[in-house]
Design an enzyme around this catalytic site. Structure first.
Site, PDB file in Angstrom:
ATOM      1  N   HIS A 114      19.332  -0.303  43.925  1.00 42.01           N
ATOM      2  CA  HIS A 114      19.641  -0.873  44.111  1.00 42.01           C
ATOM      3  C   HIS A 114      19.369  -1.198  42.671  1.00 42.01           C
ATOM      4  CE1 HIS A 114      21.521  -4.698  45.035  1.00 42.01           C
ATOM      5  NE2 HIS A 114      22.001  -4.537  45.683  1.00 42.01           N
ATOM      6  N   ASP A 135      13.236   0.320  49.831  1.00 42.65           N
ATOM      7  CA  ASP A 135      14.254  -0.130  50.292  1.00 42.65           C
ATOM      8  C   ASP A 135      14.906  -0.061  51.545  1.00 42.65           C
ATOM      9  OD1 ASP A 135      16.548  -1.251  50.116  1.00 42.65           O
ATOM     10  OD2 ASP A 135      17.247  -0.681  48.586  1.00 42.65           O
ATOM     11  N   GLN A 144      19.880  -0.442  53.986  1.00 42.09           N
ATOM     12  CA  GLN A 144      20.822   0.150  54.132  1.00 42.09           C
ATOM     13  C   GLN A 144      20.671   1.177  55.732  1.00 42.09           C
ATOM     14  OE1 GLN A 144      23.836   0.025  53.783  1.00 42.09           O
ATOM     15  NE2 GLN A 144      23.694  -1.146  51.157  1.00 42.09           N
ATOM     16  N   CYS A 162      26.108  -2.928  42.339  1.00 47.36           N
ATOM     17  CA  CYS A 162      24.257  -3.027  42.120  1.00 47.36           C
ATOM     18  C   CYS A 162      23.576  -2.985  41.313  1.00 47.36           C
ATOM     19  CB  CYS A 162      23.348  -4.223  43.022  1.00 47.36           C
ATOM     20  SG  CYS A 162      24.845  -6.061  42.916  1.00 47.36           S
TER      21      CYS A 162
END
Lengths: 143, 409
Positions: free
Chosen positions: B122, B199, B202, B363
């Site tokens: 992202h 990250d 999600q 994104c």
């Protein structure tokens, strides 16, 4: 919300059979514009002589509304003076806001009036017109 | 098909018609809906104990501080941190990752060093590293994707060198749904003295994430994708890396002493939380975590898997539909394109049927370029979605095809 309000026949026709697509050979004002939120993009070229839009071409990738609007824009401004083209652009923006607009000036563009009831799609319809305005502004700055 | 789903009643927003149809919300990867317990927890906070934290001598100040610090403890337990001081509250994943880039990477990455990320990141886990590389003279390299949208550990082993200082990687791709082998990558990173930044935007909402088991150095995630409010996020960092990180927000609440020309910082994590923190947001996140724990992450995970497998099966059967990402072992989302219909047009047609999906570049422009598409459509699921929701999606996609097949004839 009725889909047919948005996707009028004339819009789908321009989407499937875009007018004035391609590139101008020779001198032309040119701009690349992107819609950063969705990835739609357009390259617009204008050939202006004696204050009149002699030729206008576009290349781009995007949804039906953005590409149809680009195609219809080129038809609307070709052969018009830059001043008239800017007037049409102003009227088109009124149409997108759902405000009363000059039907005579807009002509076929009236078909895009349904877009104002789909707020998320207004930026699709205005991409080509933003390209037009910027191209004209850039050329004025250059003079 | 059964519509029975005990969780639906917990989400007031789902009880409405959109464009004349029952709302079918399939945009959870963008932001999830909030259960009433989260909304009420924040409401109650504002109605009963609202005050600034860590400074007031008065009673409400203590109660608000307790609520805020209890939220930190809940997050710490939820992701298996060693110590609750390893939890920093931020505005969201983007701010968390930027904090690592500015506060840690800019101090410890130098010219000639390497930063490795993947092609599926992202923008929030891509641009900060671009900027670090540009500012420090380090090299940014991209792990390639295999045909099925996964990465290979062989490639990781090959690319990581002793010059690698940072590997940054999503645990679950917001476009492809790919689940990356974080634990294995962490091991490789550490063998070379690099740190791993994950990250978790999600992944944390949908699967059990245990930072000590993964052995990642940083983990960033957002509250709003896990049924909490917008505006609150988390940066987890191992104490040893947090000790090497500089604050990026200077101001109130984060200082020990302020002289005219120098200042010293409070202890970790407070030095990283300059300004009045997001107290109500932390309270809301705490309520969301309690809600998830009351159901059981394993139950949510199983539910997500069932829905995703069903969606993959049903969507694959639609002619002219391209699905991106791996077939198995993926997150609770399906990204696709309908042949001949732009994703925006798909999303507009679905919206008239009351179905909310995402259309665009998500994104992830470099990934879109790699997939050679300008945009895609994405349906993403959570515990309040049902198999019937997917049937409605499939029917509406058939209608979309028919409508555009007819309209463009």
């Amino acid at each position: 919300m009725q889909l047919d309000e948005l996707y009028r026949e004339v819009i789908m026709d321009h989407y499937m059979h875009p007018r004035n697509q391609g590139q101008i050979e020779g001198d032309a004002l040119s701009i690349d514009l992107k819609n950063p939120t969705c990835g739609d993009e357009i390259t617009l070229q204008l050939h202006v002589e004696d204050g009149v839009v002699q030729d206008v071409r576009f290349k781009g990738a995007g949804c039906s509304i953005s590409m149809a609007s680009a195609s219809m824009m080129t038809e609307a401004v070709r052969g018009k003076s830059v001043e008239e083209a800017m007037k049409i652009s102003d009227e088109f923006r009124k149409l997108m806001k759902g405000e009363e607009a000059n039907e005579e000036l807009l002509d076929d563009l009236e078909a895009l009036s349904g877009v104002c009831r789909f707020p998320a799609r207004i930026k699709c319809a205005t991409l080509a017109w933003n390209a037009l305005d910027k191209t004209v502004k850039n050329s004025e700055k250059g003079e | 098909m059964t519509t029975e789903n005990a969780f639906i009643a917990d989400f007031p927003i789902l009880d409405q018609q959109v464009n004349g149809h029952r709302l079918v919300y399939l945009d959870n990867a963008a932001t999830s809906q909030k259960p009433l317990v989260v909304i009420e927890a924040m409401d109650k906070y504002y109605k009963t104990i609202n005050a600034n934290v860590h400074r007031g001598v008065h009673t409400l100040g203590s109660l608000a501080t307790d609520a805020y610090e209890n939220a930190r403890l809940a997050v710490s337990t939820f992701i298996g941190a060693h110590d609750e001081r390893e939890i920093i509250f931020t505005r969201g994943t983007t701010e968390s990752l930027n904090m690592v880039a500015h506060g840690y990477a800019r101090q410890h990455v130098h010219a000639g060093d390497e930063i490795i990320i993947t092609l599926m990141e992202h923008h929030s886990n891509l641009i900060p590293w671009q900027q670090v590389a540009n500012a420090t003279g380090a090299t940014l390299t991209y792990l390639p994707l295999l045909d099925d949208g996964t990465i290979s550990l062989e490639d990781v082993r090959e690319m990581v060198t002793d010059r690698t200082k940072i590997i940054a990687m999503t645990q679950c791709s917001n476009v492809l749904g790919t689940i990356n082998p974080i634990k294995e990558v962490a091991k490789i990173a550490h063998e070379h003295g690099a740190i791993l930044v994950v990250d978790g935007a999600q992944s944390v909402p949908h699967m059990k994430v245990d930072v000590q088991e993964l052995d990642c150095d940083f983990l960033a995630f957002s509250g709003h994708k896990m049924m909490g409010p917008t505006g609150i996020g988390v940066l987890y960092g191992k104490m040893e890396v947090l000790e090497k990180m500089e604050p990026v927000h200077y101001g109130g609440e984060m200082i020990e002493t302020v002289e005219l020309f120098q200042s010293t910082w409070k202890d970790i994590p407070y030095r990283f939380e300059g300004g009045t923190p997001i107290i109500a947001g932390a309270v809301g996140l705490h309520a969301a975590i309690s809600y998830i724990e009351s159901i059981g992450m394993n139950v949510i995970e199983e539910h997500d898997h069932r829905l995703t497998a069903y969606a993959l099966e049903k969507l694959s059967a639609i002619e002219g539909l391209t699905i991106y990402g791996p077939q198995h072992d993926r997150g609770a989302l399906v990204t696709f394109n309908v042949e001949g219909v732009h994703p925006h047009d798909v999303a507009t047609v679905l919206d008239t049927e009351g179905i909310a999906i995402r259309a665009g570049h998500h994104c992830a422009q470099p990934l879109m370029r790699y997939l050679d598409v300008a945009a895609t459509a994405r349906a993403s699921f959570y515990l309040f979605n049902t198999l019937q929701d997917i049937d409605i999606l499939v029917d509406a996609l058939q209608k979309t095809k028919e409508y555009f097949g007819y309209a463009t004839r």
